[in-house]
Design a protein around this motif. Structure first.
Motif, PDB file in Angstrom:
ATOM      1  N   THR A  20       0.851  -1.189   0.000  1.00 38.58           N
ATOM      2  CA  THR A  20       0.000   0.000   0.000  1.00 38.58           C
ATOM      3  C   THR A  20       0.883   1.234   0.000  1.00 38.58           C
ATOM      4  OG1 THR A  20      -1.774  -1.134   1.188  1.00 38.58           O
ATOM      5  CG2 THR A  20      -1.807   1.265   1.213  1.00 38.58           C
ATOM      6  N   LEU A  21       0.611   2.145  -0.922  1.00 40.38           N
ATOM      7  CA  LEU A  21       1.378   3.375  -1.055  1.00 40.38           C
ATOM      8  C   LEU A  21       0.675   4.502  -0.308  1.00 40.38           C
ATOM      9  CD1 LEU A  21       2.107   3.215  -4.898  1.00 40.38           C
ATOM     10  CD2 LEU A  21       3.397   2.194  -3.028  1.00 40.38           C
ATOM     11  N   GLU A  22       1.443   5.202   0.514  1.00 41.59           N
ATOM     12  CA  GLU A  22       0.923   6.346   1.255  1.00 41.59           C
ATOM     13  C   GLU A  22       1.701   7.590   0.854  1.00 41.59           C
ATOM     14  OE1 GLU A  22      -1.544   6.117   3.298  1.00 41.59           O
ATOM     15  OE2 GLU A  22      -1.650   4.085   4.061  1.00 41.59           O
ATOM     16  N   GLY A  23       1.048   8.736   0.867  1.00 47.96           N
ATOM     17  CA  GLY A  23       1.751   9.979   0.640  1.00 47.96           C
ATOM     18  C   GLY A  23       1.857  10.367  -0.822  1.00 47.96           C
ATOM     19  N   PRO A  24       2.727  11.335  -1.152  1.00 45.17           N
ATOM     20  CA  PRO A  24       2.779  11.890  -2.512  1.00 45.17           C
ATOM     21  C   PRO A  24       3.002  10.863  -3.615  1.00 45.17           C
ATOM     22  CG  PRO A  24       3.995  13.289  -0.996  1.00 45.17           C
ATOM     23  CD  PRO A  24       3.601  12.072  -0.209  1.00 45.17           C
ATOM     24  N   LEU A  25       3.839   9.853  -3.382  1.00 47.43           N
ATOM     25  CA  LEU A  25       4.109   8.886  -4.456  1.00 47.43           C
ATOM     26  C   LEU A  25       2.906   8.006  -4.762  1.00 47.43           C
ATOM     27  CD1 LEU A  25       7.813   7.749  -3.935  1.00 47.43           C
ATOM     28  CD2 LEU A  25       6.844   9.057  -5.833  1.00 47.43           C
ATOM     29  N   SER A  26       1.896   7.995  -3.902  1.00 45.52           N
ATOM     30  CA  SER A  26       0.690   7.221  -4.206  1.00 45.52           C
ATOM     31  C   SER A  26      -0.061   7.827  -5.390  1.00 45.52           C
ATOM     32  CB  SER A  26      -0.225   7.156  -2.982  1.00 45.52           C
ATOM     33  OG  SER A  26      -0.787   8.423  -2.691  1.00 45.52           O
ATOM     34  N   ARG A  27       0.263   9.072  -5.731  1.00 49.85           N
ATOM     35  CA  ARG A  27      -0.385   9.739  -6.862  1.00 49.85           C
ATOM     36  C   ARG A  27       0.443   9.661  -8.138  1.00 49.85           C
ATOM     37  NH1 ARG A  27      -0.915  13.319  -2.533  1.00 49.85           N
ATOM     38  NH2 ARG A  27       0.605  14.779  -3.391  1.00 49.85           N
ATOM     39  N   ASN A  28       1.603   9.015  -8.081  1.00 53.34           N
ATOM     40  CA  ASN A  28       2.467   8.873  -9.248  1.00 53.34           C
ATOM     41  C   ASN A  28       2.115   7.551  -9.936  1.00 53.34           C
ATOM     42  OD1 ASN A  28       4.720   8.190 -10.968  1.00 53.34           O
ATOM     43  ND2 ASN A  28       5.956   9.706  -9.877  1.00 53.34           N
ATOM     44  N   ALA A  29       1.328   7.631 -11.000  1.00 54.44           N
ATOM     45  CA  ALA A  29       0.788   6.421 -11.640  1.00 54.44           C
ATOM     46  C   ALA A  29       1.894   5.542 -12.217  1.00 54.44           C
ATOM     47  CB  ALA A  29      -0.195   6.819 -12.738  1.00 54.44           C
ATOM     48  N   LEU A  30       2.915   6.127 -12.820  1.00 56.67           N
ATOM     49  CA  LEU A  30       3.997   5.331 -13.406  1.00 56.67           C
ATOM     50  C   LEU A  30       4.769   4.601 -12.315  1.00 56.67           C
ATOM     51  CD1 LEU A  30       5.753   4.384 -15.733  1.00 56.67           C
ATOM     52  CD2 LEU A  30       7.006   6.565 -15.588  1.00 56.67           C
ATOM     53  N   PHE A  31       5.103   5.296 -11.259  1.00 53.50           N
ATOM     54  CA  PHE A  31       5.787   4.675 -10.121  1.00 53.50           C
ATOM     55  C   PHE A  31       5.008   3.465  -9.627  1.00 53.50           C
ATOM     56  CE2 PHE A  31       5.947   4.345  -5.475  1.00 53.50           C
ATOM     57  CZ  PHE A  31       7.302   4.157  -5.248  1.00 53.50           C
ATOM     58  N   ALA A  32       3.703   3.636  -9.409  1.00 58.97           N
ATOM     59  CA  ALA A  32       2.877   2.550  -8.872  1.00 58.97           C
ATOM     60  C   ALA A  32       2.780   1.384  -9.844  1.00 58.97           C
ATOM     61  CB  ALA A  32       1.484   3.081  -8.542  1.00 58.97           C
ATOM     62  N   SER A  33       2.666   1.672 -11.132  1.00 60.58           N
ATOM     63  CA  SER A  33       2.517   0.585 -12.107  1.00 60.58           C
ATOM     64  C   SER A  33       3.812  -0.217 -12.258  1.00 60.58           C
ATOM     65  CB  SER A  33       2.073   1.141 -13.465  1.00 60.58           C
ATOM     66  OG  SER A  33       3.073   1.941 -14.060  1.00 60.58           O
ATOM     67  N   VAL A  34       4.957   0.450 -12.118  1.00 66.28           N
ATOM     68  CA  VAL A  34       6.231  -0.287 -12.148  1.00 66.28           C
ATOM     69  C   VAL A  34       6.351  -1.179 -10.915  1.00 66.28           C
ATOM     70  CG1 VAL A  34       8.746  -0.081 -12.116  1.00 66.28           C
ATOM     71  CG2 VAL A  34       7.388   1.440 -13.567  1.00 66.28           C
ATOM     72  N   LEU A  35       5.963  -0.652  -9.755  1.00 61.48           N
ATOM     73  CA  LEU A  35       5.980  -1.486  -8.544  1.00 61.48           C
ATOM     74  C   LEU A  35       5.105  -2.725  -8.721  1.00 61.48           C
ATOM     75  CD1 LEU A  35       5.734   0.713  -5.322  1.00 61.48           C
ATOM     76  CD2 LEU A  35       7.706  -0.471  -6.253  1.00 61.48           C
ATOM     77  N   ALA A  36       3.915  -2.539  -9.266  1.00 57.56           N
ATOM     78  CA  ALA A  36       3.005  -3.673  -9.452  1.00 57.56           C
ATOM     79  C   ALA A  36       3.601  -4.697 -10.403  1.00 57.56           C
ATOM     80  CB  ALA A  36       1.656  -3.173  -9.972  1.00 57.56           C
ATOM     81  N   HIS A  37       4.286  -4.227 -11.450  1.00 56.69           N
ATOM     82  CA  HIS A  37       4.901  -5.144 -12.406  1.00 56.69           C
ATOM     83  C   HIS A  37       6.024  -5.953 -11.756  1.00 56.69           C
ATOM     84  CE1 HIS A  37       6.530  -6.603 -16.248  1.00 56.69           C
ATOM     85  NE2 HIS A  37       7.719  -6.382 -15.696  1.00 56.69           N
ATOM     86  N   VAL A  38       6.859  -5.293 -10.975  1.00 59.99           N
ATOM     87  CA  VAL A  38       8.041  -5.958 -10.432  1.00 59.99           C
ATOM     88  C   VAL A  38       7.685  -6.873  -9.265  1.00 59.99           C
ATOM     89  CG1 VAL A  38      10.323  -5.619  -9.409  1.00 59.99           C
ATOM     90  CG2 VAL A  38       9.517  -4.054 -11.176  1.00 59.99           C
ATOM     91  N   THR A  39       6.823  -6.427  -8.369  1.00 55.14           N
ATOM     92  CA  THR A  39       6.565  -7.203  -7.154  1.00 55.14           C
ATOM     93  C   THR A  39       5.644  -8.389  -7.373  1.00 55.14           C
ATOM     94  OG1 THR A  39       4.682  -5.798  -6.528  1.00 55.14           O
ATOM     95  CG2 THR A  39       6.879  -5.148  -5.731  1.00 55.14           C
TER      96      THR A  39
END
Length: 454
Positions: A380-399
């Protein structure tokens, strides 16, 4: 019944906020903010506590006029303490980025507890709170001799609101060298330095310390009996909504100036003190394996002009070997000794391309942190990076585990508001982030890891 409208005083390293949360709907009703400036004055760089106090009182007054404040909760960054001399500060509240404590590094190393006792790694400057206190006691012995109480930072603000002195576990247990998590008690250092009597009794974060003082009610217009919680370390506030709600182990990535990965129910045996990993202590006193890096600060250094990257920007970065290699904040993070660099001249990139490359870099750094502290069944992402769609999608791909973005725009305010006892409903698993789809992503990640390992 717990108060419904909770004003959260949230003092981060970069910004200070007062946020009003409706704990029944989870909605943010109002917010006020200001920069958390450091005063560059003698005797050392220190927090502008008087400026922050004026801001807090005015924010409480105006928010109460607009919406009504039923309770107050407090969350702040760690590595900070107020040395009290009765009703005053014995010394200014030291900025943890000041390098003064390093002047007594050798002497401190001789009294510092081992990592297996505190699960607190040696960190630069004043990031180990006990190193700050040790340095202040030696550099300013006359002032330190007047200290009557040591308050961790959330509890300092709780004292100003209620007049009550307290210690609290999440702030004592965040890489301070002051706490022994396995024993659930102060570390051998505290005993050895004779500081134990200076720490007030320990209260739970999820406890009401007391009502606001009458003079605070007069200044803000709040009801005289308005309750105030003991307060909590900001990273741990992000954990509160998930304790007892998510299946363990689960990982929370709390972001702001720092990106802090915490795996509740994880194993502390694989922590590496040379890679900025440690055990935080959650609101119930349990050790939580943690790894971190200065994500917000590194992003700001990498991206002078923030632009939402297009699909073409992402494709260009992935297809043309545009990579940022750690680390851009020396001395901290999983690669503390490395000096950051780009694989190409970043000035040749468009703002969108540069934002894309930096977002992917932060995701790969976060994954590295997960490898150290352990990856849970979900992230679960909290804070400003939770709004960074590319960051979140890369995390989902890798993890390859469900990744969720918190709806809490401040990252910590919702958790802090729940310290009065409310709980959240079960999460809808259908809200997981869609993993990034690209023919180039796996080769890109492999090359990044190869460069980092070389």
């Amino acid at each position: 019944m717990p108060p419904r409208h909770v004003a959260v005083i949230d003092i981060g390293k970069t910004n200070a906020k007062v946020v009003l949360i409706d704990t029944e709907t989870e909605a943010q009703l109002a917010a006020r903010s200001r920069p958390n400036t450091v005063l560059r004055e003698a005797p050392y760089p220190h927090a502008d506590v008087d400026g922050l106090w004026d801001f807090i009182l005015e924010a409480l007054r105006t928010i109460h006029l607009e919406h009504r404040v039923d309770g107050i909760s407090i969350t702040t960054h760690g590595a900070t303490a107020a040395l009290m001399a009765g009703e005053q500060l014995a010394l200014p509240v030291l900025d943890y980025e000041h390098d003064g404590p390093e002047t007594s590094e050798e002497a401190y190393a001789r009294v510092r507890p081992p990592f297996n006792e505190t699960l607190s790694p040696p960190l630069p400057n004043g990031l180990n709170l006990a190193a700050q206190i040790y340095w202040q006691s030696r550099a300013f012995p006359e002032d330190f001799s007047r200290v009557t109480a040591i308050l961790t930072y959330p509890q300092y603000w709780a004292w100003r609101l209620t007049g009550m002195l307290a210690s609290e576990l999440t702030s004592l247990g965040c890489h301070t060298d002051l706490w022994a998590p396995a024993r659930g008690d102060f570390s051998s250092l505290v005993e050895g330095q004779g500081w134990r009597a200076l720490f007030p009794p320990v209260h739970e974060a999820a406890s009401v310390l007391g009502p606001i003082l009458n003079r605070i009610a007069d200044l803000t217009g709040l009801a005289p009996g308005t309750p105030v919680t003991c307060g909590i370390h900001d990273s741990n506030a992000s954990l509160v909504p998930h304790l007892g709600r998510d299946e363990t182990p689960f990982t929370i990535l709390s972001t702001g100036t720092w990106a802090i990965a915490m795996t509740v129910g994880g194993d502390t045996r694989h922590l590496d003190q040379t890679r900025d990993s440690l055990a935080n202590v959650d609101a119930f006193g349990r050790p939580v394996p943690t790894a971190r890096f200065m994500g917000g600060r590194e992003f700001d250094a990498l991206v002078p002009e923030l632009v939402e990257p297009s699909a073409e920007d992402v494709d260009y970065v992935l297809g043309n070997d545009v990579q940022a290699i750690p680390s851009f904040t020396p001395g901290v993070g999983p690669f503390p000794a490395r000096k950051g660099h780009w694989t190409i001249d970043p000035d040749t990139l468009s703002p969108g391309q540069r934002t894309a490359a930096a977002s992917i870099y932060l995701a790969l750094m976060a994954v590295t942190c997960f490898e150290i502290c352990g990856l849970g069944r979900s992230v679960t992402l909290e804070g400003p990076l939770s709004r960074n769609a590319l960051f979140a999608s890369v995390l989902a791909h890798v993890t390859k585990v469900p990744v969720y973005a918190s709806g809490d725009s401040t990252g910590t305010s919702l958790g802090a508001s729940l310290l009065f006892g409310r709980t959240l409903p079960e999460r809808d698993s259908g809200h997981a982030i869609v993993p990034l789809q690209s023919d180039h992503i796996d080769a890109y990640i492999a090359k990044w890891r190869q460069r980092v390992a070389s």
